[in-house]
Structures are given as C-alpha cells and as structure tokens.
Design an enzyme around this catalytic site. Structure first.
Site, short mmCIF file in Angstrom:
data_model
loop_
_atom_site.label_atom_id
_atom_site.label_comp_id
_atom_site.label_asym_id
_atom_site.label_seq_id
_atom_site.Cartn_x
_atom_site.Cartn_y
_atom_site.Cartn_z
N ASP A 131 49.40 41.18 29.75
CA ASP A 131 48.60 42.01 30.63
C ASP A 131 49.26 43.39 30.70
O ASP A 131 50.40 43.56 30.26
CB ASP A 131 48.53 41.35 32.01
CG ASP A 131 47.73 42.16 33.01
OD1 ASP A 131 46.74 42.80 32.61
OD2 ASP A 131 48.09 42.15 34.21
N PHE A 132 48.56 44.36 31.27
CA PHE A 132 49.11 45.72 31.36
C PHE A 132 49.65 46.01 32.76
O PHE A 132 50.86 45.99 32.99
CB PHE A 132 48.05 46.75 30.95
CG PHE A 132 48.55 48.17 30.96
CD1 PHE A 132 49.54 48.57 30.07
CD2 PHE A 132 48.04 49.11 31.84
CE1 PHE A 132 50.02 49.88 30.08
CE2 PHE A 132 48.50 50.41 31.86
CZ PHE A 132 49.49 50.81 30.97
N ASP A 133 48.75 46.22 33.72
CA ASP A 133 49.17 46.58 35.08
C ASP A 133 49.93 45.43 35.74
O ASP A 133 49.46 44.30 35.78
CB ASP A 133 47.95 46.93 35.93
CG ASP A 133 47.26 48.19 35.43
OD1 ASP A 133 47.75 49.28 35.70
OD2 ASP A 133 46.21 48.05 34.76
N ASP B 58 50.36 38.77 35.45
CA ASP B 58 50.76 38.76 36.86
C ASP B 58 49.64 38.46 37.84
O ASP B 58 49.90 38.17 39.01
CB ASP B 58 51.37 40.12 37.23
CG ASP B 58 50.30 41.19 37.42
OD1 ASP B 58 49.49 41.39 36.49
OD2 ASP B 58 50.27 41.82 38.49
#
Length: 254
Positions: A26-28, A199
């Site tokens: 994932d990124f954020d 997350d």
C-alpha cells in the site's frame, strides 16, 4: 530504525528464496507516512529505494496498490515504470479499469457529499476517477461525526461500494478489491510467493488472499488477517531492505 521482528525476518528470508517473487505494498500509511494534507504524501526514501531495487532483481516484481487515483499515485510516488502501479483500491491499472464506471452515479455522489461538507471546516471531498472520498481528518470532532453520519444516511440510496478508512469514508461506483489486484499481479508475474504490506481496512482484502509461502504484514494497530505486524512505515523500510539484501544474495547464488 528498529530491527525486523524475528518471526517476520524468518518469513521474509523464506519468501526471498522463491523462484519468482512479487513484493507489493500500500502507499499511504505504509510506504509513506500519513500526513494531514494528502497531496504532501511521499514515500520514505529508504522504502522507495528498496522497492525500486527489488523490482530490478531477477525474477522479482514490485508493485504499489493504493486507494489513490492512478494518476495521483504515479505523481506522488515518483516510481519508475519497473514498479507496477495500481490505483483506486485495486481497480485501476495502466490498461484501464477492471470494471465499468457509472459516471452519472459518480457525479450524484460527488454533489451530495459536497453539500454535506459545506459549512464544515476541514471536511474535504476528493473526487477520483471511480470513487468519491469524504475526508474528516482535519475537521473538528463534531463536524467530522456529523459529516460521516450524513454520508452514511445518504448512501442508502446509492448503488455504491462503501469503504471506511482512517478518517475517511469512500464510495466507489465500481467493484474495488486489493485482493483481486494481488491475484491479477500474481498471475502477471507468475509469482510463486507474494509479500504484501498494508495498514488500512482495504488492505485486509489482500491479506485474505495470502497463500502458503506468502507473507502479509500489517502496519500499525487493529485487527488483521495478516500473520505479521510492524509499527510504522519506518519499519516497512527496514523490512524491505532486509528482504532486498536476502533476495539479492539469493540471486547471486543462481
């Protein structure tokens, strides 16, 4: 930065020996720390470099799977073409969307959420190609609660897929599934093992697709289907660099 937890270290070392490895994140909140202004998000340099280096190893693929629109993900992540980017919670690939978009419904949801956000400082509406997100991170608690309640009430008349996240409520007019994206990428790379870091709630769909020999890593607190956990994006950077080191050594032996 801390060391990799021992159990996770062992799992990553085993995955590093796979014939074909896919490393996805994932990124954020995972590759990039959570920030108040979404436009300010950037990958941690150590994490970004490790993911790019992994993509350059033999028989190794790397990907970012994000809730961001693909164009925004490409801009903010600054990833080269060697790292596969998938936006809109797993529905938006370079080749287009995996499902048809209902443009009229997207417009209706946008207008109604904008009306809900009006007069509530800090409540923001983000329109994406296939979804609309209501952000309340920067709003007063009362305004945030009122906005979310109003959005939930309005959504009963929308044929949209709702997803809750960290101070955000998002409505997609297509089916979105990071687990489906993992399966698509697994097939594209013919991967025999997958390592995935995430997350948020939407990442649980990917963790549910984890198979024997794969490694799912939850970042932060909360219930999860992932077998392993780290505390923060800094720990993700450490884990990625550990995986890179072992994978590179494995490649040198072949």
């Amino acid at each position: 930065m801390s060391d990799v937890p021992s159990e996770l270290s062992k799992a990553l070392e085993q995955a590093a020996e796979a014939a074909r490895l896919l490393v996805a994140s994932d990124f954020d909140g995972t590759l990039s720390p959570i920030v108040n202004n979404p436009a300010d998000a950037r990958p941690l340099p150590e994490a970004g470099r490790a993911l790019i280096a992994l993509a350059g190893l033999p028989e190794t693929g790397a990907a970012l799977i994000s809730g961001r629109a693909l164009s925004d993900l490409r801009l903010l992540s600054s990833m080269p073409s060697s790292v596969q980017l998938v936006g809109s919670h797993g529905a938006e690939f370079d080749s287009g969307f995996s499902h048809q978009i209902d443009a009229a419904l997207l417009q209706r949801i946008t207008e109604e959420l904008c009306a809900i956000a009006s007069g509530k400082p800090g409540v923001l509406v983000e329109t994406k190609p296939a979804s609309v997100a209501l952000h309340v991170r920067n709003a007063a608690a009362a305004d945030a609660e009122a906005a979310l309640a109003a959005a939930w009430a309005a959504s009963t008349s929308w044929a949209a897929q709702a997803t809750t996240g960290k101070a955000v409520l998002e409505f997609a007019v297509i089916s979105t599934d990071k687990g489906e994206a993992i399966d698509i990428l697994r097939d594209q790379y013919n991967a025999t093992a997958v390592v995935f870091f995430g997350d948020d709630v939407t990442d649980e769909k990917a963790f549910r697709r984890i198979r024997d020999g794969d490694v799912g890593v939850k970042v932060g607190s909360g219930e999860t289907h992932a077998a392993y956990r780290v505390d923060s994006p800094n720990d993700v950077a450490v884990a990625l660099n550990h995986l890179l080191k072992i994978r590179a050594q494995s490649a040198d032996r072949t």
